[in-house]
Design a protein around this motif. Structure first.
Motif, PDB file in Angstrom:
ATOM      1  N   LEU A 161       0.841  -1.214   0.000  1.00 45.41           N
ATOM      2  CA  LEU A 161       0.000   0.000   0.000  1.00 45.41           C
ATOM      3  C   LEU A 161       0.871   1.256   0.000  1.00 45.41           C
TER       4      LEU A 161
ATOM      5  N   GLY B 290       0.541   2.688  -3.274  1.00 47.03           N
ATOM      6  CA  GLY B 290       0.804   2.877  -4.704  1.00 47.03           C
ATOM      7  C   GLY B 290       0.451   1.710  -5.601  1.00 47.03           C
TER       8      GLY B 290
ATOM      9  N   SER C 187       9.666   3.578   4.722  1.00 41.75           N
ATOM     10  CA  SER C 187      11.105   3.639   4.988  1.00 41.75           C
ATOM     11  C   SER C 187      11.359   4.847   5.868  1.00 41.75           C
TER      12      SER C 187
ATOM     13  N   ASP D  73       4.087  -0.657  -7.415  1.00 40.45           N
ATOM     14  CA  ASP D  73       3.935   0.279  -8.531  1.00 40.45           C
ATOM     15  C   ASP D  73       5.302   0.667  -9.090  1.00 40.45           C
TER      16      ASP D  73
ATOM     17  N   THR E   7      14.820   3.256  -4.919  1.00 36.69           N
ATOM     18  CA  THR E   7      16.142   2.890  -4.369  1.00 36.69           C
ATOM     19  C   THR E   7      16.274   1.371  -4.201  1.00 36.69           C
ATOM     20  N   GLY E   8      15.129   0.710  -4.030  1.00 35.33           N
ATOM     21  CA  GLY E   8      15.131  -0.735  -3.808  1.00 35.33           C
ATOM     22  C   GLY E   8      15.087  -1.101  -2.329  1.00 35.33           C
TER      23      GLY E   8
ATOM     24  N   THR F  65      12.734  -0.736   0.003  1.00 28.42           N
ATOM     25  CA  THR F  65      11.507  -1.394   0.457  1.00 28.42           C
ATOM     26  C   THR F  65      11.500  -2.864   0.040  1.00 28.42           C
TER      27      THR F  65
ATOM     28  N   ARG G 183      -2.697  10.035  -7.949  1.00 30.96           N
ATOM     29  CA  ARG G 183      -2.692   8.566  -7.986  1.00 30.96           C
ATOM     30  C   ARG G 183      -3.704   8.039  -9.010  1.00 30.96           C
TER      31      ARG G 183
HETATM   32  C1  PRP Z   1       6.776   3.919  -3.009  1.00 30.54           C
HETATM   33  C2  PRP Z   1       6.542   2.646  -3.824  1.00 30.54           C
HETATM   34  C3  PRP Z   1       7.397   1.637  -3.116  1.00 30.54           C
HETATM   35  C4  PRP Z   1       8.557   2.473  -2.594  1.00 30.54           C
HETATM   36  C5  PRP Z   1       9.707   2.295  -3.522  1.00 30.54           C
HETATM   37  O1  PRP Z   1       5.937   3.905  -1.913  1.00 30.54           O
HETATM   38  O2  PRP Z   1       5.207   2.267  -3.834  1.00 30.54           O
HETATM   39  O3  PRP Z   1       6.735   1.025  -2.036  1.00 30.54           O
HETATM   40  O4  PRP Z   1       8.142   3.849  -2.598  1.00 30.54           O
HETATM   41  O5  PRP Z   1      10.789   3.065  -3.075  1.00 30.54           O
HETATM   42  P1  PRP Z   1      12.177   2.406  -2.682  1.00 30.54           P
HETATM   43  O6  PRP Z   1      12.549   1.482  -3.802  1.00 30.54           O
HETATM   44  O7  PRP Z   1      13.088   3.616  -2.611  1.00 30.54           O
HETATM   45  O8  PRP Z   1      12.046   1.728  -1.372  1.00 30.54           O
HETATM   46  P2  PRP Z   1       5.732   5.158  -0.939  1.00 30.54           P
HETATM   47  O9  PRP Z   1       6.613   4.989   0.274  1.00 30.54           O
HETATM   48  O10 PRP Z   1       5.903   6.433  -1.709  1.00 30.54           O
HETATM   49  O11 PRP Z   1       4.250   4.967  -0.438  1.00 30.54           O
HETATM   50  P3  PRP Z   1       2.889   4.886  -1.309  1.00 30.54           P
HETATM   51  O12 PRP Z   1       2.939   3.582  -2.057  1.00 30.54           O
HETATM   52  O13 PRP Z   1       1.813   4.912  -0.289  1.00 30.54           O
HETATM   53  O14 PRP Z   1       2.862   6.078  -2.238  1.00 30.54           O
END
Ligand code: PRP
Length: 178
Positions: free
Chosen positions: A41, A43, A68, A99, A103-104, A106, A164
């Motif tokens: 969640l 995205g 993060s 979505d 950076t990778g 998460t 979104r």
């Molecule tokens: C976005 C996306 C991933 C993450 C990727 O989520 O949906 O979960 O960032 O970034 P990373 O590769 O740098 O970890 P976000 O934290 O923006 O939350 P959202 O999905 O609620 O918009």
């Protein structure tokens, strides 16, 4: 078109076609397996809802919400679980649906965490891959499209929780976020 949009990268039509291709591949790969689809969640929700309808297999659907620490550009690599799964991953073939991979951080954390919980396999389906922004090495099995290191919105992706619901993937005008 929305005034904040710089350029449409993928139209509604492009997206539909690409998601259908991904669904065919996933259906083939997960035949006779115990597929559990996990949406991160918020995205992933739009992509997930399209993707699961082109996967011609029984699935178990679940969601996680993570965040993060720090900003994405200065991430510490630590991830906090805000909402955990309702079901166990033990013995299941997990497909994490995202979505975008930025950076990778998460996905690196989630792959590790879900494997340690006893999943039979853990793979990733990400609609967008922002490769240039990668700081952690993550193996993404199913990718929709690669995107440039711009501010991307639409098809689930937000800027301050807006955009979104745009049906296309687009880059945002710099004056909006700078
Ligand atoms: C976005 C996306 C991933 C993450 C990727 O989520 O949906 O979960 O960032 O970034 P990373 O590769 O740098 O970890 P976000 O934290 O923006 O939350 P959202 O999905 O609620 O918009």
């Amino acid at each position: 078109m929305n005034q904040a949009i710089k350029e449409v990268l993928y139209s509604e039509e492009d997206i539909k076609k690409r998601v259908a291709e991904m669904g065919i591949r996933i259906t083939k790969d997960y035949m006779d397996r115990d597929l559990m689809v996990i949406g991160i969640l918020k995205g992933s929700v739009i992509f997930l809802s399209d993707l699961i309808r082109v996967i011609n297999l029984p699935i178990l659907m679940d969601f996680m919400s993570v965040s993060s620490y720090g900003t994405h550009s200065a991430t510490t690599g630590e991830v906090r679980i805000l909402k955990d799964l309702d079901f166990s991953v033990e013995g299941r073939d997990v497909l994490i649906v995202e979505d975008i991979v930025d950076t990778g951080t998460t996905l690196n954390y989630l792959m590790d965490s879900l494997s340690r919980r006893g999943a039979n396999s853990v793979e990733i389906a990400a609609f967008l891959d922002k490769k240039e922004a990668r700081t952690c090495d993550v193996k993404i099995r199913y990718v929709g499209y690669e995107v440039p290191n711009d501010f991307i919105v639409g098809y689930g992706l937000d800027y301050s929780e807006s955009y979104r619901n745009l049906p296309y993937v687009a880059s945002l005008k710099e004056e909006i976020y700078k």
